[in-house]
Write an enzyme that holds these catalytic residues in place. Sequence first.
Site, PDB file in Angstrom:
ATOM      1  N   CYS A  17       0.889  -1.165   0.000  1.00 52.36           N
ATOM      2  CA  CYS A  17       0.000   0.000   0.000  1.00 52.36           C
ATOM      3  C   CYS A  17       0.921   1.207   0.000  1.00 52.36           C
ATOM      4  O   CYS A  17       1.551   1.510   1.012  1.00 52.36           O
ATOM      5  CB  CYS A  17      -0.918   0.026   1.225  1.00 52.36           C
ATOM      6  SG  CYS A  17      -1.799   1.608   1.344  1.00 52.36           S
ATOM      7  N   CYS A  49      -0.577   4.084   2.576  1.00 54.28           N
ATOM      8  CA  CYS A  49      -0.572   3.929   4.033  1.00 54.28           C
ATOM      9  C   CYS A  49      -0.291   2.485   4.414  1.00 54.28           C
ATOM     10  O   CYS A  49       0.844   2.050   4.375  1.00 54.28           O
ATOM     11  CB  CYS A  49      -1.859   4.449   4.643  1.00 54.28           C
ATOM     12  SG  CYS A  49      -3.371   3.944   3.794  1.00 54.28           S
ATOM     13  N   SER A  50      -1.322   1.715   4.754  1.00 55.47           N
ATOM     14  CA  SER A  50      -1.069   0.352   5.237  1.00 55.47           C
ATOM     15  C   SER A  50      -2.209  -0.602   4.897  1.00 55.47           C
ATOM     16  O   SER A  50      -2.466  -1.549   5.635  1.00 55.47           O
ATOM     17  CB  SER A  50      -0.853   0.375   6.742  1.00 55.47           C
ATOM     18  OG  SER A  50      -2.003   0.921   7.379  1.00 55.47           O
ATOM     19  N   CYS A  51      -2.943  -0.343   3.782  1.00 51.25           N
ATOM     20  CA  CYS A  51      -4.085  -1.182   3.424  1.00 51.25           C
ATOM     21  C   CYS A  51      -3.617  -2.627   3.214  1.00 51.25           C
ATOM     22  O   CYS A  51      -2.702  -2.878   2.438  1.00 51.25           O
ATOM     23  CB  CYS A  51      -4.770  -0.645   2.172  1.00 51.25           C
ATOM     24  SG  CYS A  51      -5.398   1.027   2.424  1.00 51.25           S
TER      25      CYS A  51
HETATM   26 FE    FE Z   1      -3.392   1.983   3.045  1.00 49.22          FE
END
Ligand code: FE
Length: 199
Positions: free
Chosen positions: A104, A107-109
């Site tokens: 991602c 961010c951190s998906c």
């Molecule tokens: Fe994300």
Amino acid sequence: MTTAPSTAILETDGPRLLRAVRALLEQKGLVNTQELQERLALTDSANPGQGARMVAKAWTDPAYHALMLADGTKAAEAMGIPMRGMPPLGVLENTPELHHLVVCTLCSCYPRAVLGYPPFWYKSAAFRARAVRDPRGLLASEWKTVIPDGVTLRVVDSTADYRWMVLPMRPPGTEGWDEARLAAMVREGDMIGVTVPRA
Ligand code: FE
């Protein structure tokens, strides 16, 4: 005289803001406490073993393999993994010619429904940047995963609207293994594409 940094403000404002947003959402009838608690419990209980069971099933059951590639969400539900309210899940199949790496960049998906919370490195700026800039070098130096030059390396961006997991190749030496034994071998990184399963 020095002034201490005001971290205390950050620590208390976060939870307070969260409580205020929750109260507002409940007031407007958009969510209720029970729904929030159910969702939190689902996320807390999700773990890479769930994705590993899907991978093992796909390796041993051609019909499930087809379903998993066509509709990851349905394939997860078929294994009893709750997907209600989760972003759609796509499954990318690694082949002798094509390797996938999931990142991602924003961010951190992460496919939390099937793998649980993302590992710390997945959220790091270093991983997110280098996965795009130098994916082969990243995999080789950090994971000792060497993608041969003849194999296409495809980097796939996971987003808030769509989550990806990798269906790795079944390694040699696992002929005759049952689903449980196969699932126990599959690691979290294999399903993000930073590692490949080894028997
Ligand atoms: Fe994300």
